[in-house]
Scaffold this active site. Structure first.
Site, PDB file in Angstrom:
ATOM      1  N   GLY A  82       0.825  -1.219   0.000  1.00  0.00           N
ATOM      2  CA  GLY A  82       0.000   0.000   0.000  1.00  0.00           C
ATOM      3  C   GLY A  82       0.847   1.251   0.000  1.00  0.00           C
ATOM      4  O   GLY A  82       0.648   2.146   0.818  1.00  0.00           O
ATOM      5  N   ALA A  83       1.790   1.320  -0.968  1.00  0.00           N
ATOM      6  CA  ALA A  83       2.846   2.342  -0.853  1.00  0.00           C
ATOM      7  C   ALA A  83       2.732   3.493  -1.842  1.00  0.00           C
ATOM      8  O   ALA A  83       3.685   4.247  -1.996  1.00  0.00           O
ATOM      9  CB  ALA A  83       4.206   1.669  -0.990  1.00  0.00           C
ATOM     10  N   ALA A 100     -10.133  -4.605  16.146  1.00  0.00           N
ATOM     11  CA  ALA A 100      -9.883  -6.053  16.218  1.00  0.00           C
ATOM     12  C   ALA A 100      -8.760  -6.440  15.255  1.00  0.00           C
ATOM     13  O   ALA A 100      -7.872  -7.233  15.600  1.00  0.00           O
ATOM     14  CB  ALA A 100     -11.164  -6.827  15.881  1.00  0.00           C
ATOM     15  N   ARG A 134       0.566   6.015  -1.584  1.00  0.00           N
ATOM     16  CA  ARG A 134       0.131   7.256  -0.923  1.00  0.00           C
ATOM     17  C   ARG A 134       0.232   7.097   0.600  1.00  0.00           C
ATOM     18  O   ARG A 134       0.492   5.994   1.094  1.00  0.00           O
ATOM     19  CB  ARG A 134      -1.288   7.637  -1.340  1.00  0.00           C
ATOM     20  CG  ARG A 134      -2.335   6.582  -1.043  1.00  0.00           C
ATOM     21  CD  ARG A 134      -3.644   6.872  -1.786  1.00  0.00           C
ATOM     22  NE  ARG A 134      -4.612   5.805  -1.600  1.00  0.00           N
ATOM     23  CZ  ARG A 134      -5.610   5.850  -0.707  1.00  0.00           C
ATOM     24  NH1 ARG A 134      -5.763   6.889   0.065  1.00  0.00           N
ATOM     25  NH2 ARG A 134      -6.449   4.838  -0.596  1.00  0.00           N
ATOM     26  N   ASN A 173       1.894  -2.435   5.515  1.00  0.00           N
ATOM     27  CA  ASN A 173       1.280  -1.127   5.748  1.00  0.00           C
ATOM     28  C   ASN A 173      -0.153  -1.023   5.221  1.00  0.00           C
ATOM     29  O   ASN A 173      -0.959  -0.269   5.768  1.00  0.00           O
ATOM     30  CB  ASN A 173       2.153  -0.056   5.066  1.00  0.00           C
ATOM     31  CG  ASN A 173       1.450   1.279   4.958  1.00  0.00           C
ATOM     32  OD1 ASN A 173       1.363   2.030   5.938  1.00  0.00           O
ATOM     33  ND2 ASN A 173       0.918   1.591   3.782  1.00  0.00           N
ATOM     34  N   ILE A 210      -2.691  10.415  12.273  1.00  0.00           N
ATOM     35  CA  ILE A 210      -1.699  10.854  11.292  1.00  0.00           C
ATOM     36  C   ILE A 210      -2.423  11.507  10.117  1.00  0.00           C
ATOM     37  O   ILE A 210      -3.465  11.003   9.660  1.00  0.00           O
ATOM     38  CB  ILE A 210      -0.853   9.648  10.800  1.00  0.00           C
ATOM     39  CG1 ILE A 210      -0.327   8.809  11.986  1.00  0.00           C
ATOM     40  CG2 ILE A 210       0.288  10.112   9.891  1.00  0.00           C
ATOM     41  CD1 ILE A 210       0.613   9.508  12.941  1.00  0.00           C
ATOM     42  N   TYR A 216     -11.910  -2.409  12.885  1.00  0.00           N
ATOM     43  CA  TYR A 216     -10.531  -1.917  12.713  1.00  0.00           C
ATOM     44  C   TYR A 216      -9.681  -2.242  13.948  1.00  0.00           C
ATOM     45  O   TYR A 216      -8.548  -2.723  13.827  1.00  0.00           O
ATOM     46  CB  TYR A 216     -10.592  -0.412  12.473  1.00  0.00           C
ATOM     47  CG  TYR A 216      -9.279   0.259  12.171  1.00  0.00           C
ATOM     48  CD1 TYR A 216      -8.658   0.117  10.929  1.00  0.00           C
ATOM     49  CD2 TYR A 216      -8.661   1.081  13.121  1.00  0.00           C
ATOM     50  CE1 TYR A 216      -7.460   0.760  10.651  1.00  0.00           C
ATOM     51  CE2 TYR A 216      -7.472   1.731  12.850  1.00  0.00           C
ATOM     52  CZ  TYR A 216      -6.875   1.571  11.604  1.00  0.00           C
ATOM     53  OH  TYR A 216      -5.684   2.210  11.340  1.00  0.00           O
ATOM     54  N   VAL A 266      -3.595  -7.393  -1.076  1.00  0.00           N
ATOM     55  CA  VAL A 266      -3.001  -8.173   0.017  1.00  0.00           C
ATOM     56  C   VAL A 266      -3.973  -9.192   0.609  1.00  0.00           C
ATOM     57  O   VAL A 266      -3.542 -10.166   1.237  1.00  0.00           O
ATOM     58  CB  VAL A 266      -2.421  -7.278   1.144  1.00  0.00           C
ATOM     59  CG1 VAL A 266      -1.284  -6.409   0.635  1.00  0.00           C
ATOM     60  CG2 VAL A 266      -3.500  -6.447   1.819  1.00  0.00           C
ATOM     61  N   SER A 307      -2.073   0.181  15.213  1.00  0.00           N
ATOM     62  CA  SER A 307      -2.671   1.504  15.477  1.00  0.00           C
ATOM     63  C   SER A 307      -2.886   1.631  16.981  1.00  0.00           C
ATOM     64  O   SER A 307      -3.086   0.615  17.665  1.00  0.00           O
ATOM     65  CB  SER A 307      -4.030   1.596  14.768  1.00  0.00           C
ATOM     66  OG  SER A 307      -4.767   2.693  15.267  1.00  0.00           O
TER      67      SER A 307
HETATM   68  P1  NAP Z   1      -4.344   5.584   3.256  1.00  0.00           P
HETATM   69  O1  NAP Z   1      -3.811   6.932   2.929  1.00  0.00           O
HETATM   70  O2  NAP Z   1      -5.800   5.317   3.168  1.00  0.00           O
HETATM   71  O3  NAP Z   1      -3.535   4.498   2.380  1.00  0.00           O
HETATM   72  C1  NAP Z   1      -3.830   3.143   2.500  1.00  0.00           C
HETATM   73  C2  NAP Z   1      -2.992   2.372   1.511  1.00  0.00           C
HETATM   74  O4  NAP Z   1      -3.319   0.978   1.617  1.00  0.00           O
HETATM   75  C3  NAP Z   1      -3.253   2.780   0.059  1.00  0.00           C
HETATM   76  O5  NAP Z   1      -2.051   2.771  -0.651  1.00  0.00           O
HETATM   77  C4  NAP Z   1      -4.177   1.673  -0.425  1.00  0.00           C
HETATM   78  O6  NAP Z   1      -4.115   1.444  -1.818  1.00  0.00           O
HETATM   79  C5  NAP Z   1      -3.603   0.480   0.322  1.00  0.00           C
HETATM   80  N1  NAP Z   1      -4.524  -0.649   0.351  1.00  0.00           N
HETATM   81  C6  NAP Z   1      -5.776  -0.680   0.867  1.00  0.00           C
HETATM   82  N2  NAP Z   1      -6.311  -1.887   0.696  1.00  0.00           N
HETATM   83  C7  NAP Z   1      -5.379  -2.652   0.045  1.00  0.00           C
HETATM   84  C8  NAP Z   1      -5.350  -3.986  -0.409  1.00  0.00           C
HETATM   85  N3  NAP Z   1      -6.397  -4.813  -0.244  1.00  0.00           N
HETATM   86  N4  NAP Z   1      -4.230  -4.437  -1.027  1.00  0.00           N
HETATM   87  C9  NAP Z   1      -3.169  -3.613  -1.226  1.00  0.00           C
HETATM   88  N5  NAP Z   1      -3.149  -2.328  -0.807  1.00  0.00           N
HETATM   89  C10 NAP Z   1      -4.248  -1.853  -0.180  1.00  0.00           C
HETATM   90  O7  NAP Z   1      -3.960   5.176   4.748  1.00  0.00           O
HETATM   91  P2  NAP Z   1      -2.723   5.602   5.696  1.00  0.00           P
HETATM   92  O8  NAP Z   1      -3.247   6.582   6.655  1.00  0.00           O
HETATM   93  O9  NAP Z   1      -1.523   5.904   4.898  1.00  0.00           O
HETATM   94  O10 NAP Z   1      -2.550   4.230   6.485  1.00  0.00           O
HETATM   95  C11 NAP Z   1      -1.477   3.326   6.280  1.00  0.00           C
HETATM   96  C12 NAP Z   1      -1.489   2.324   7.420  1.00  0.00           C
HETATM   97  O11 NAP Z   1      -1.346   3.002   8.668  1.00  0.00           O
HETATM   98  C13 NAP Z   1      -2.790   1.522   7.517  1.00  0.00           C
HETATM   99  O12 NAP Z   1      -2.502   0.198   7.907  1.00  0.00           O
HETATM  100  C14 NAP Z   1      -3.533   2.243   8.615  1.00  0.00           C
HETATM  101  O13 NAP Z   1      -4.482   1.406   9.239  1.00  0.00           O
HETATM  102  C15 NAP Z   1      -2.401   2.641   9.529  1.00  0.00           C
HETATM  103  N6  NAP Z   1      -2.717   3.735  10.444  1.00  0.00           N
HETATM  104  C16 NAP Z   1      -3.059   4.972   9.964  1.00  0.00           C
HETATM  105  C17 NAP Z   1      -3.356   5.972  10.880  1.00  0.00           C
HETATM  106  C18 NAP Z   1      -3.738   7.360  10.442  1.00  0.00           C
HETATM  107  O14 NAP Z   1      -4.106   8.158  11.312  1.00  0.00           O
HETATM  108  N7  NAP Z   1      -3.661   7.707   9.181  1.00  0.00           N
HETATM  109  C19 NAP Z   1      -3.301   5.710  12.253  1.00  0.00           C
HETATM  110  C20 NAP Z   1      -2.942   4.442  12.692  1.00  0.00           C
HETATM  111  C21 NAP Z   1      -2.654   3.456  11.781  1.00  0.00           C
HETATM  112  P3  NAP Z   1      -5.107   2.223  -2.839  1.00  0.00           P
HETATM  113  O15 NAP Z   1      -4.433   3.525  -3.149  1.00  0.00           O
HETATM  114  O16 NAP Z   1      -5.202   1.290  -4.003  1.00  0.00           O
HETATM  115  O17 NAP Z   1      -6.424   2.396  -2.131  1.00  0.00           O
END
Ligand code: NAP
Length: 244
Positions: free
Chosen positions: A9-10, A154, A12, A87, A185, A152, A61, A139
């Protein structure tokens, strides 16, 4: 040959920041994406500016066959996988009373089963190499829970149990497995929240701000580095002090 980091998921958000940080540190990058789009092209060109290789590999994934193919293609193209960052993640927030079974299942499938699928298909190569680093993104919600995020939470709590169990299984092969638990974030995932909600959250955080994707990427780069060679099975909160 240089070291290789595989980040799911890299294209963005936090995943992109991690990929860029590893590229700056000289790693060749295996970048997982789902669909070809402008974000993918942009991320690839930013990575390549650091003089490292960037191999983009498509796959969902939550689909085991995709993960098997991705690991194989990365080894064929880049030669090894030294660091894996699980990620990729999604949210489908809803109070439990209104949450549909498919919303629960889908979040578990991507976040938790996805982490299993990618790890399971990558780890034979690390076992053979007798070294590796795996960093799973959990998280603070997986540690403390959050109303409206039972699915989420769980999935992210499951990632912590998975991390600790695997760390015990593979330590003897010099494979270190850790988890990072970000707080709030600034990414697309949190952009859906109203400004007033974001302000309220920021006020409640001891450091009085939301985190940046780079705040998270910096800690992951540390866990992948030689400086962290005596750390395994840990959950590192990167949350401005939200959880203490
Ligand atoms: P994001 O901006 O929504 O990006 C999520 C990424 O995951 C995107 O590149 C997306 O691809 C990819 N993805 C989603 N489903 C997928 C799948 N089935 N197979 C492959 N790739 C997939 O989220 P983020 O904020 O950067 O979050 C990244 C990680 O950090 C996540 O695990 C999230 O739960 C965790 N996290 C985030 C926060 C926060 O506050 N932002 C806090 C705690 C934990 P597409 O572009 O194709 O959709």
């Amino acid at each position: 040959m240089g070291k290789v980091a595989f980040i799911t998921g890299a294209t963005r958000g936090i995943g992109k920041a991690i990929a860029l940080r590893f590229a700056k540190d000289g790693y060749d990058i295996a970048l997982n994406y789902r669909k070809e789009n402008e974000e993918l092209n942009q991320t690839k060109s930013e990575i390549k500016k650091n003089g490292v290789k960037c191999f983009a590999v498509s796959g969902d994934v939550s689909a085991y066959e995709d993960c098997e193919r991705m690991a194989k293609e990365i080894i064929e193209n880049l030669g090894s996988i030294d660091c894996l960052v699980n990620n990729a993640g999604i949210t489908k927030d809803m109070l439990l009373m209104r949450m549909k079974e498919e919303d629960f299942r889908q979040v578990i499938d991507v976040n938790l089963v996805g982490t299993f699928n990618v790890t399971k298909t990558v780890i034979p190569f690390m076992m053979k190499a007798r070294q590796g680093r795996i960093i799973n993104i959990s998280s603070v919600v997986g540690v403390a829970g959050n109303a409206g995020q039972a699915n989420y939470a769980a999935s992210k709590a499951g990632i912590i149990g998975f991390t600790k169990s695997l760390a015990k299984e593979v330590a003897s092969r010099n494979i270190l497995v850790n988890s990072v638990a970000p707080g709030f974030i600034q990414t697309d995932m949190t952009a859906v929240l109203k400004d007033e909600v974001k302000d309220e959250i920021a006020k409640s955080i001891p450091l009085k701000r939301m985190g940046t994707a780079d705040d998270v990427a910096n800690v992951i780069a540390f866990l992948a580095s030689d400086a962290a060679s005596y750390i395994t099975g840990q959950v590192i909160n990167v949350d401005g002090g939200m959880l203490m």
